[in-house]
Scaffold this active site. Structure first.
Site, PDB file in Angstrom:
ATOM      1  N   SER A 157      -8.253  -1.271   0.544  1.00 29.42           N
ATOM      2  CA  SER A 157      -7.700  -2.490  -0.007  1.00 29.42           C
ATOM      3  C   SER A 157      -8.797  -3.373  -0.613  1.00 29.42           C
ATOM      4  CB  SER A 157      -6.904  -3.219   1.080  1.00 29.42           C
ATOM      5  OG  SER A 157      -6.086  -4.218   0.537  1.00 29.42           O
ATOM      6  N   LYS A 159      -6.177   2.514  -1.092  1.00 27.76           N
ATOM      7  CA  LYS A 159      -5.073   1.559  -1.071  1.00 27.76           C
ATOM      8  C   LYS A 159      -5.359   0.514  -2.154  1.00 27.76           C
ATOM      9  CE  LYS A 159      -2.186  -1.751   0.229  1.00 27.76           C
ATOM     10  NZ  LYS A 159      -2.084  -3.073  -0.430  1.00 27.76           N
TER      11      LYS A 159
END
Length: 388
Positions: free
Chosen positions: A303, A328
């Site tokens: 992320s 991600k």
């Protein structure tokens, strides 16, 4: 395996696909556009993508219809989300979302213990946070945790032990009590602690040698960018820096961009789209662009941590060492439902400065290293230092 009573995933998703990712899928777009966890329901300006918007409308409609029929809007939203095929979608109760927001502020409710499972399925305390209820009660690293509220923890997954410590099943808040069964050598005793709202320490700094400073970022909670910039300023002139992002599950993208600003003199950090509307994130000027820099990553780097890694790699600012990151790179936005619960749906994806997509691919390090990655980083830094 180890865990702590920090950043514990909401209990509702314990049966979900990615236990450890719930606090990782952290509103990349929300942080970038100002629709932060405490402010769900604000649509991104300029949203035009039909498919993501339709899914959002489907979830909202299902929740509203359930409310009108006297049924649970949250359960209806969960069913709609499960049908959408959105792997990163999540539905939080109001309390769970508040807990989520607290975690992004660098706070959590707990007693201040980290623990791991040892041989024989015993649970051992590995760290006690200074100033926490556990520290005040005299609990020490190395103590065995035998039970929580009378329930034996031997053989339990550490994530379940963490959930018991935090009182997730009871929606426990600061001030509630938890009874621990402990063992130290021949001493066996029971200690009752009162949970408290504690602060996390997302950034740690230590000197590996006179020539190397290691800055470890566990998650991008509020204030991390300032902490990293301070650590860079305090590093010895000309010394190498290791930015350790291994196991960093993400956080506020604003803090990831702020961290990038510590090492860049302005320029592009990432591009992203929200329902087809293209946007860009830029670093502030004035960062340290001369100190040799190595970024450590692994499969737990995801992320916002991948966004930062991609920026430093693509901009030629850091040599990335470790193993391929998680992958991600999607963007979630929150939407408040009639009963106060919050649904998040994917609305877009981000790309590195060179235009590489991260979602489902991850970032490939410049140098592969698993065991001994930190030593490999030191070797790389010595070479970078010679070049400069």
């Amino acid at each position: 395996m180890s865990g702590r009573d920090l950043f514990c995933q909401p209990r509702r998703f314990g049966r979900g696909a990615a236990l450890t990712l719930l606090f990782a899928s952290v509103l990349v777009a929300g942080a970038a556009t100002g629709s932060l966890p405490g402010d769900p329901g604000e649509a991104a300006p300029g949203a035009t993508g039909a498919a993501p918007a339709a899914r959002s409308e489907d979830v909202t409609r299902a929740a509203e219809e359930a409310a009108a029929d006297g049924k649970s809007p949250m359960e209806a939203a969960e069913r709609a989300v499960s049908r959408s095929g959105d792997r990163w979608a999540a539905v939080y109760s109001e309390g769970e979302y508040e807990e989520f927001a607290e975690s992004l502020d660098g706070r959590y409710t707990g007693v201040g213990l980290e623990a791991r499972r040892e041989r024989g399925d015993r649970i051992e305390v590995t760290k006690v946070q200074p100033g926490s209820p556990a520290a005040a009660a005299g609990v020490r690293a190395g103590d065995r945790l035998r039970s929580v509220d009378g329930r034996s923890v031997d053989g339990l997954p550490v994530t379940d032990v963490v959930s018991l410590l935090r009182g997730d099943a009871k929606d426990a808040h600061a001030g509630t009590t938890v009874r621990l069964g402990l063992e130290r050598g021949t001493r066996v005793w029971t200690q009752t602690l009162r949970r408290a709202l504690l602060s996390t320490d997302s950034v740690t700094v230590h000197r590996l040698s006179d020539d190397t400073t290691v800055i470890t970022v566990a998650a991008f909670t509020k204030g991390v960018g300032d902490s990293v910039r301070s650590a860079v300023r305090d590093a010895p002139a000309g010394a190498g820096i290791v930015l350790d992002l291994r196991g960093n599950s993400g956080g506020l993208v604003t803090e990831a961009v702020s961290t990038a600003s510590a090492f860049l003199d302005g320029g592009l950090v990432a591009t992203y789209d929200v329902d087809g509307d293209q946007r860009a994130l830029h670093a502030d000027g004035g960062g340290d662009t001369t100190s040799p820099l190595v970024t450590l990553v692994d499969g737990g780097t995801m992320s916002a941590a991948e966004l930062l890694t991609g920026a430093l790699q693509d901009r030629g600012r850091a040599v990335v060492v470790g193993s391929r990151t998680f992958g991600k790179g999607s963007v979630q936005m929150p939407r408040r439902l009639p009963d106060g619960s919050v649904a998040e749906l994917t609305v877009g994806h981000y790309r590195t400065p060179s235009g590489h997509g991260v979602d489902g691919r991850g970032i490939t390090p410049d140098l592969e290293a698993d065991d001994g990655a930190l030593q490999r980083a030191e070797t790389v830094l010595s070479g970078l230092g010679d070049v400069s």
